[in-house]
Enzyme design. Structure first.
Site, PDB file in Angstrom:
ATOM      1  N   ASN A  99      29.581  35.770  45.587  1.00 40.45           N
ATOM      2  CA  ASN A  99      31.042  35.743  45.496  1.00 40.45           C
ATOM      3  C   ASN A  99      31.557  36.494  44.275  1.00 40.45           C
ATOM      4  O   ASN A  99      32.552  37.208  44.352  1.00 40.45           O
ATOM      5  CB  ASN A  99      31.531  34.289  45.469  1.00 40.45           C
ATOM      6  CG  ASN A  99      33.044  34.174  45.344  1.00 40.45           C
ATOM      7  OD1 ASN A  99      33.789  34.893  46.005  1.00 40.45           O
ATOM      8  ND2 ASN A  99      33.495  33.278  44.492  1.00 40.45           N
ATOM      9  N   HIS A 119      37.476  32.867  48.432  1.00 38.44           N
ATOM     10  CA  HIS A 119      38.614  33.359  49.217  1.00 38.44           C
ATOM     11  C   HIS A 119      38.122  34.213  50.385  1.00 38.44           C
ATOM     12  O   HIS A 119      37.244  35.060  50.221  1.00 38.44           O
ATOM     13  CB  HIS A 119      39.520  34.229  48.352  1.00 38.44           C
ATOM     14  CG  HIS A 119      40.361  33.483  47.369  1.00 38.44           C
ATOM     15  ND1 HIS A 119      39.829  32.784  46.312  1.00 38.44           N
ATOM     16  CD2 HIS A 119      41.720  33.345  47.278  1.00 38.44           C
ATOM     17  CE1 HIS A 119      40.822  32.245  45.604  1.00 38.44           C
ATOM     18  NE2 HIS A 119      41.968  32.569  46.166  1.00 38.44           N
TER      19      HIS A 119
END
Length: 423
Positions: A155, A123
């Protein structure tokens, strides 16, 4: 085990150093107030069959994103978060990734592109920033907000803590604006060209050629480019009635408590990162980042030259302080660290002296727990009306186990915190 940490540290140093080496070598033009996007004259004779379309801008409840047809990545994602918008009962358990119906399928990334690729669906605007609305959270799973990110070590770890760092700014500032996006930064085949400057030689020195190498995922011809780096530009604006003086601005004399707008730009390599690396080592000047990103950030706030100059002066200072901490953190020789991470505005000898001094200071303070080291001094020149984010909280990341209810007691010295499974 020691060799494993050394190898890990070298990788992080090279990734971050490649970023700074490239940014510092870009020639700086004089800053000019640019105009807004040009509106085309539909009657122009060249537009008989329409204007070319290379990207699309999509608007969702919680964010706006520009999507690049060529790389099949978001070019930038802009979000506005508050304490209220980032708190609530929305859950990501039932959220599903989906292609944006407004993007023509042949220009869009596909869910299948990520399967078995080895990369997470990362994201840009985090789902956790929109816990007040299930719809807003669900919309963060649109592929216009997704980019291929290394999972373990990035991430799910360092980048996740960085996202949490940004979210925590809402406890000290009423409004936080965040612009996030991917970068593709080249590396140089040789650190110095023949003039010895490492920059400005235009790649014409001995071996000074810039080369871009990165992965692609998916199937041709619709491949998805894997970024080499990611950036965030963060603006914390306390003037809308927030509650200053709370974490992370823990001091009543914090610039945010006084109503100053705080700004910071960061670039990180898309690779596993040591959890002990200081966030300030990834601070970059706005001027350099805008050139490589091809984007002007927050022009109504940052268009004034004196503001930008003050912030970039602070960025150079905070980055040098962060780089100085990489020696004890990553157990690298100074020669290795300096080869990949030249400090802004200093020669190698100056940086080595500064680093040794900083390392000794850290060692001394750690041996006297009753007298903790004072926070670093602010580095933004006065009078510009803005301060650097690091002036507010010294850019201290949350502990690696922040996602656990009570913490595991690992502190910031662990190798990384596993926030979530691979997306």
């Amino acid at each position: 085990m020691r060799m494993l940490f050394i190898g890990f540290g070298v990788g992080v140093a090279v990734g971050a150093g490649g970023c700074y080496l490239y940014l510092s070598a870009v020639k700086q033009p004089e800053l000019r107030r640019g105009g807004r996007a040009i509106t085309l004259d539909e009657n122009h004779h060249a537009l008989k069959f329409g204007a070319p379309e290379t990207e699309i801008v999509r608007q969702y409840e919680g964010y706006i994103a520009a999507y690049d047809y060529r790389t099949r990545n978001p070019k930038w994602v802009l979000e506005h978060i508050t304490r209220d918008s980032s708190s609530g009962d929305a859950k990501r358990d039932g959220s599903e990734f989906f292609p944006d119906p407004g993007v023509e399928p042949r220009f869009s990334a596909k869910l299948s592109d990520f399967r078995g690729s080895g990369y997470d669906r990362g994201h840009m605007a985090p789902a956790a920033d929109f816990k007040s609305s299930q719809k807003a959270m669900d919309e963060t799973f649109s592929l216009v907000n997704i980019s291929p990110q290394v999972g373990a070590g990035f991430n799910r770890d360092y980048w996740a803590r960085f996202e949490r760092f940004v979210k925590e700014l809402t406890y000290a500032s009423s409004d936080v604006y965040v612009m996030t996006g991917p970068l593709w930064l080249p590396t140089r085949s040789q650190l110095e060209d023949e003039d010895g400057g490492g920059g400005g030689g235009g790649g014409k020195g001995k071996g000074g050629k810039w080369t871009l190498v990165h992965d692609w995922i998916g199937k041709p011809p619709g491949l998805v480019a894997v970024p080499t780096h990611y950036y965030k530009v963060v603006v914390a604006d306390p003037r809308g009635g927030g509650e200053p003086g709370k974490a992370p601005a823990r001091d009543a004399v914090s610039p945010l408590a006084k109503g100053a707008v705080a700004v910071g730009a960061f670039v990180m390599p898309n690779q596993p990162m040591d959890a002990r690396s200081p966030l300030s080592a990834y601070v970059v000047p706005l001027e350099d980042l805008e050139q490589v990103a091809g984007t002007r950030f927050f022009p109504d706030l940052l268009g004034e030259p004196r503001r930008r100059a003050a912030l970039d002066t602070a960025a150079a200072g905070w980055r040098q302080e962060g780089l100085a901490q990489l020696k004890p953190f990553e157990r690298l020789s100074m020669k290795q660290a300096l080869a990949a991470l030249p400090a802004p505005g200093s020669g190698a000898a100056d940086v080595e002296t500064s680093t040794v001094s900083t390392a000794k200071g850290a060692s001394s303070s750690s041996s006297s727990p009753s007298r903790p080291a004072p926070p670093p001094a602010p580095k933004t020149p006065e009078g510009a009306g803005v301060v650097h984010i690091c002036d507010v909280n010294a850019c201290q990341l949350p502990r690696v186990d922040w996602y656990l209810p009570n913490g595991s007691g690992a502190g910031n010295g662990g190798s990384g915190g596993k926030r979530r499974a691979a997306a």
